[in-house]
Design a protein around this motif. Structure first.
Motif, mmCIF file in Angstrom:
data_model
loop_
_atom_site.group_PDB
_atom_site.id
_atom_site.type_symbol
_atom_site.label_atom_id
_atom_site.label_comp_id
_atom_site.label_asym_id
_atom_site.label_seq_id
_atom_site.Cartn_x
_atom_site.Cartn_y
_atom_site.Cartn_z
ATOM 1 N N LEU A 146 0.831 -1.208 0.000
ATOM 2 C CA LEU A 146 0.000 0.000 0.000
ATOM 3 C C LEU A 146 0.866 1.258 0.000
ATOM 4 O O LEU A 146 0.600 2.213 -0.746
ATOM 5 N N VAL A 147 1.912 1.251 0.798
ATOM 6 C CA VAL A 147 2.827 2.392 0.817
ATOM 7 C C VAL A 147 3.522 2.542 -0.528
ATOM 8 O O VAL A 147 3.696 3.661 -1.042
ATOM 9 N N GLN A 148 3.897 1.443 -1.105
ATOM 10 C CA GLN A 148 4.554 1.494 -2.413
ATOM 11 C C GLN A 148 3.620 2.062 -3.475
ATOM 12 O O GLN A 148 4.043 2.833 -4.344
ATOM 13 N N GLU A 149 2.336 1.686 -3.411
ATOM 14 C CA GLU A 149 1.368 2.216 -4.372
ATOM 15 C C GLU A 149 1.182 3.722 -4.183
ATOM 16 O O GLU A 149 1.093 4.476 -5.161
ATOM 17 N N GLU A 150 1.142 4.178 -2.935
ATOM 18 C CA GLU A 150 1.032 5.619 -2.687
ATOM 19 C C GLU A 150 2.250 6.367 -3.212
ATOM 20 O O GLU A 150 2.117 7.446 -3.811
ATOM 21 N N GLU A 151 3.425 5.818 -3.008
ATOM 22 C CA GLU A 151 4.627 6.457 -3.532
ATOM 23 C C GLU A 151 4.601 6.508 -5.057
ATOM 24 O O GLU A 151 5.024 7.495 -5.662
ATOM 25 N N ARG A 152 4.100 5.429 -5.671
ATOM 26 C CA ARG A 152 4.012 5.416 -7.126
ATOM 27 C C ARG A 152 3.056 6.494 -7.626
ATOM 28 O O ARG A 152 3.337 7.189 -8.614
ATOM 29 N N GLN A 153 1.928 6.667 -6.934
ATOM 30 C CA GLN A 153 0.984 7.708 -7.327
ATOM 31 C C GLN A 153 1.583 9.095 -7.151
ATOM 32 O O GLN A 153 1.382 9.979 -7.988
ATOM 33 N N LEU A 154 2.327 9.300 -6.067
ATOM 34 C CA LEU A 154 2.970 10.601 -5.859
ATOM 35 C C LEU A 154 3.996 10.886 -6.949
ATOM 36 O O LEU A 154 4.093 12.012 -7.443
ATOM 37 N N LYS A 155 4.743 9.870 -7.321
ATOM 38 C CA LYS A 155 5.719 10.055 -8.397
ATOM 39 C C LYS A 155 5.025 10.375 -9.717
ATOM 40 O O LYS A 155 5.490 11.214 -10.489
#
Length: 609
Positions: free
Chosen positions: A428-437
């Motif tokens: 979930l954290v990785q997905e949020e980071e991907r969206q921020l990027k």
């Protein structure tokens, strides 16, 4: 006497024995064989074997000596042609003396003689031990020392080896710690050692782990070969056809002392389950090091095996697998669940290959510990006894053990570290980071267009400022013209002072009033830059009055000048009121670029005079 190096092989009708005798005389060989016994003597060598099948002397036996290789080859006919002799590669077992088979069992032979072997063959081996709750009674006293080692047959070892204790096992006082306390301490140590960050790092960055998982140890090829042979002949083949021992391993087998182990049913269960635990740790080390032993191999094997590190005793296969999985995720460099699964599959293949494959792995572990100080103590406690004991184990027991291990299911939820929740949160954290990027990338793409819009707005603002500047320049130019007119008015006033005195005092007053009117008008225009529409109408009336005065005779003009002066005095205060009102309303009076007609009027009269 020297026990020579030897090797056994077979075909459907004959048993072949090859003996290396480099220092013997070829003319002084003595042979004896009958039934299961075989004896050879040639000074300084003596060899006695207990064969797994019966041989017979019928004239077909044959012996030959190779001078170059210094080997003696003996071919002995089988009593039952076509019979398969099992365990010809179990060197230590073959060197053992023949057991007593009397009806009255000797005390030292009860556990290891053929009687228990027959019982093991008859009974179906159950890998689940029935457990009974412990009941403390007044007569029960704790033992002075607790047992450990192979089959829990040893005790008091670590009392004499306190200096080496911390480098061998993790338990602090094995001789005084019962099994239940060992397990509690082990679980607490594993829970404290588990590092979620390390696990997640290996979970997401698993390039090195995927690389080592591609490695295929020797038992993979041997297992494929065995399965291919079974597929061709539809019969089971012993592992000695696919597993080959090196000369060093054969020499080590000859050094072992044959022993008999008095093990009850419960102890035998512990021995089998501990064997799985040790093999799992060994398979992990072979996988991560790609078959090459290093200085960490000894640490890996004993640290991942709770049997070796905590002197643990297991009660079922699932406990063994769960314990191994927990330790893989707590201690070594590579902590990945796929390595646990890989070790399980490798252990199943080794057990399916039979005693020879298991013995080969145990000999390799024995070598690893022998070359590591002070891990050699584990050889005395476990590995040496396992190497001797496994040679007498029935193949069907290992086959049943491998089948039970293969059916054992292991999931991440069984390990007790909440791995699935950790992975879900990390994803979930990785997905949020991907969206921020992704959002940052989109903003960077939109930045050039916004910069162009900003430049356009700056250009438009500069254009508007230029326009406002030109307007202000025009206003300044008109104001300068008015200033010039006012200055010329002052000059005309000075020049016309003399001629106006001669007009009976009227011209002088008229000119003076006109100058005062003009001065008051300029003051009013400076004091109020924004005047309402009524003030503009009043100024227009004054202009019309001035124009009408210019058309009248001089006498009437003088009178009109006095009247105009009075009107100006009456209206001087009105522009101030209007200016105060207009300041709040935001109305402005534009300065006219036209010349003041009063000035022209005065200047025209002076010229006429």
């Amino acid at each position: 006497m020297i026990t020579p190096a030897f090797e056994l092989s077979q075909d459907p009708d004959f048993l072949t024995i090859i003996i290396e005798v480099p220092y013997a005389r070829a003319s002084e060989f003595d042979l004896y064989f009958e039934g299961e016994d075989f004896k050879f003597y040639s000074k300084p060598y003596f060899l006695r074997l207990t064969l797994p099948g019966r041989i017979v002397e019928d004239g077909r036996e044959k012996a030959s000596y190779n001078v170059d290789k210094r080997t003696l080859t003996i071919r002995l006919p089988k009593e039952s042609p076509g019979q398969y002799f099992e365990g010809l590669d179990m060197v230590t077992s073959l060197l053992a003396p023949k057991k007593s088979r009397s009806a009255k069992h000797l005390v030292e032979e009860i556990g290891a003689s053929a009687v228990l072997s027959e019982e093991e063959e008859e009974e179906e081996f159950e890998w689940e031990i029935e457990q009974t709750p412990y009941k403390e009674t007044a007569e029960s006293f704790p033992p002075l020392q607790y047992c450990y080692g192979f089959g829990n047959l040893r005790s008091g070892v670590f009392q004499r080896l306190q200096d080496e204790l911390s480098d061998v096992v993790d338990i602090k006082n094995p001789d005084k710690t019962p099994l239940c306390e060992r397990r509690k301490e082990r679980l607490a140590a594993e829970a404290a050692k588990f590092d979620s960050d390390h696990y997640l790092a290996d979970f997401f960055e698993d390039e090195a782990i995927q690389h080592v998982l591609k490695y295929k140890p020797w038992w993979v090829e041997a297992h494929e070969k065995m399965m291919a042979l079974q597929g061709e002949s539809h019969q089971k083949h012993d592992s000695n056809t696919v597993v080959v021992f090196t000369e060093e391993e054969k020499e080590q087998l000859r050094r072992f002392t044959n022993k008999s182990y008095l093990l009850d049913k419960r102890s035998r269960h512990h021995v089998y389950l501990s064997l799985i635990d040790i093999l799992l740790a060994y398979c992990y080390d072979i996988c991560v090091n790609e078959g090459e032993q290093n200085v960490e191999s000894s640490w890996n094997v004993r640290k991942l095996s709770a049997t070796l590190c905590w002197l643990e005793c297991f009660y079922d296969i699932h406990d063994v697998v769960v314990c191994f999985g927990r330790r893989v995720l707590c201690y070594p460099l590579h902590r990945h669940f796929d390595l646990v699964t890989r070790a399980l599959n490798d252990t199943v293949m080794i057990l399916q290959l039979g005693r020879a494959a298991v013995l080969k792995c145990l000999l390799d572990i024995h070598k690893i510990f022998r070359e590591s100080d002070p891990a050699y103590l584990l050889n005395d406690l476990f590995i040496t006894d396992y190497c001797v004991w496994i040679q007498k184990t029935k193949s069907k027991k290992l086959a049943a053990l491998s089948e039970s291990l293969q059916k054992t299911a292991l999931a991440k939820s069984h390990l007790g570290f909440e791995l699935e929740e950790l992975e879900a949160a990390a994803l979930l954290v990785q997905e949020e980071e991907r969206q921020l990027k992704a959002a940052a990338a989109v903003s960077r793409q939109q930045l050039p267009s916004s910069e162009s819009e900003t430049s356009d707005s700056e250009e438009s603002s500069s254009t508007s400022s230029e326009t406002e500047g030109s307007d202000s320049d025009e206003q300044e130019s008109s104001a300068s013209e008015d200033g010039k007119i006012n200055s010329s008015q002052g000059v005309l006033q000075e020049e016309g002072t003399g001629p106006l005195i001669d007009c009976n005092g009227l011209r002088q007053v008229a000119n003076t009033s006109m100058v005062e009117v003009s001065d008051e008008k300029s003051k009013a225009s400076l004091q109020s830059m924004s005047v309402p529409g009524k003030l503009i109408e009043e100024l227009e009336k004054q202009m019309h009055t001035a124009i009408s005065l210019s058309e009248q005779p001089e006498e009437l003009a003088a009178a009109s000048c006095f009247a105009l002066q009075e009107q100006e005095e009456n209206h001087v205060s009105e522009p101030d009121k209007y200016s105060e009102a207009s300041t709040g309303k935001g109305n402005f009076l534009e300065v006219s670029s036209k010349a003041n007609p009063l000035l022209f009027l005065c200047s025209t009269n002076e010229d006429e005079d």
